[in-house]
Design a protein around this motif. Sequence first.
Motif, mmCIF file in Angstrom:
data_model
loop_
_atom_site.group_PDB
_atom_site.id
_atom_site.type_symbol
_atom_site.label_atom_id
_atom_site.label_comp_id
_atom_site.label_asym_id
_atom_site.label_seq_id
_atom_site.Cartn_x
_atom_site.Cartn_y
_atom_site.Cartn_z
ATOM 1 N N SER A 29 67.270 13.020 27.982
ATOM 2 C CA SER A 29 66.446 13.398 29.127
ATOM 3 C C SER A 29 65.010 13.593 28.638
ATOM 4 O O SER A 29 64.763 13.696 27.430
ATOM 5 C CB SER A 29 66.967 14.692 29.751
ATOM 6 O OG SER A 29 66.717 15.781 28.874
ATOM 7 N N LEU A 30 64.085 13.696 29.571
ATOM 8 C CA LEU A 30 62.688 13.923 29.205
ATOM 9 C C LEU A 30 62.539 15.233 28.440
ATOM 10 O O LEU A 30 61.837 15.301 27.434
ATOM 11 C CB LEU A 30 61.798 13.915 30.448
ATOM 12 C CG LEU A 30 60.308 14.137 30.205
ATOM 13 C CD1 LEU A 30 59.738 13.078 29.268
ATOM 14 C CD2 LEU A 30 59.558 14.157 31.515
ATOM 15 N N ALA A 31 63.237 16.275 28.898
ATOM 16 C CA ALA A 31 63.158 17.576 28.225
ATOM 17 C C ALA A 31 63.726 17.493 26.805
ATOM 18 O O ALA A 31 63.140 18.045 25.857
ATOM 19 C CB ALA A 31 63.906 18.635 29.030
ATOM 20 N N LEU A 89 62.855 17.092 20.970
ATOM 21 C CA LEU A 89 63.074 16.378 19.712
ATOM 22 C C LEU A 89 61.744 15.942 19.090
ATOM 23 O O LEU A 89 61.570 16.015 17.872
ATOM 24 C CB LEU A 89 64.003 15.187 19.933
ATOM 25 C CG LEU A 89 64.507 14.455 18.694
ATOM 26 C CD1 LEU A 89 65.150 15.404 17.682
ATOM 27 C CD2 LEU A 89 65.497 13.371 19.098
ATOM 28 N N LEU A 90 60.800 15.525 19.926
ATOM 29 C CA LEU A 90 59.464 15.183 19.416
ATOM 30 C C LEU A 90 58.798 16.403 18.776
ATOM 31 O O LEU A 90 58.233 16.309 17.682
ATOM 32 C CB LEU A 90 58.580 14.648 20.545
ATOM 33 C CG LEU A 90 58.772 13.190 20.920
ATOM 34 C CD1 LEU A 90 58.081 12.891 22.248
ATOM 35 C CD2 LEU A 90 58.251 12.278 19.830
ATOM 36 N N GLU A 135 70.033 6.502 17.897
ATOM 37 C CA GLU A 135 70.791 6.123 19.100
ATOM 38 C C GLU A 135 69.924 6.061 20.351
ATOM 39 O O GLU A 135 69.946 5.054 21.071
ATOM 40 C CB GLU A 135 71.975 7.072 19.304
ATOM 41 C CG GLU A 135 72.857 6.636 20.459
ATOM 42 C CD GLU A 135 74.065 7.537 20.632
ATOM 43 O OE1 GLU A 135 74.604 7.536 21.757
ATOM 44 O OE2 GLU A 135 74.461 8.241 19.695
ATOM 45 N N PRO A 136 69.114 7.111 20.635
ATOM 46 C CA PRO A 136 68.289 7.013 21.846
ATOM 47 C C PRO A 136 67.281 5.856 21.792
ATOM 48 O O PRO A 136 67.027 5.211 22.811
ATOM 49 C CB PRO A 136 67.557 8.351 21.928
ATOM 50 C CG PRO A 136 68.138 9.234 20.904
ATOM 51 C CD PRO A 136 68.996 8.415 20.009
ATOM 52 N N GLY A 168 50.628 12.748 31.675
ATOM 53 C CA GLY A 168 51.787 13.440 31.134
ATOM 54 C C GLY A 168 51.579 13.822 29.681
ATOM 55 O O GLY A 168 50.573 13.487 29.064
ATOM 56 N N GLU A 169 52.556 14.524 29.142
ATOM 57 C CA GLU A 169 52.408 14.986 27.767
ATOM 58 C C GLU A 169 52.991 14.027 26.739
ATOM 59 O O GLU A 169 52.724 14.149 25.560
ATOM 60 C CB GLU A 169 53.009 16.381 27.609
ATOM 61 C CG GLU A 169 54.512 16.439 27.711
ATOM 62 C CD GLU A 169 55.061 17.833 27.488
ATOM 63 O OE1 GLU A 169 54.565 18.560 26.619
ATOM 64 O OE2 GLU A 169 55.998 18.192 28.202
#
Length: 122
Positions: A3-5, A10-11, A39-40, A93-94
Amino acid sequence: MLSLADTTDLLDQTTTHLMGESGPLTPQAGIALIESWLEPLQGAENTRPLANQLAALNALLQAKPVNGESVREAIVPLTEQLSLLATDMGGEGEMPSLLEALSMALRQAADSSKADMAESGE
């Protein structure tokens, strides 16, 4: 697919670790970070090249002994790919700024690794 969150988290974690704020940056830590991303990144067409570069870096980090120069050389295209991906996302966006921060943290980690090796005479 993250998901975006989850991606944002993770970033942040990856950037923090690369900047040495979560402890020493070791090959094992790098392998763990890479494996959380593979994987992502392999799931989307536009990030598959990045996943392939990470897989190559992962193999270099698993070598015994680790060749620091080869690792640093593998990081350069990763930083360039991250910067391009950030640019392609636009300025809203961020996510673009997080990707650019990750790119800079990777560069910084490679540079500090090179300086560490120079100081130790390797």
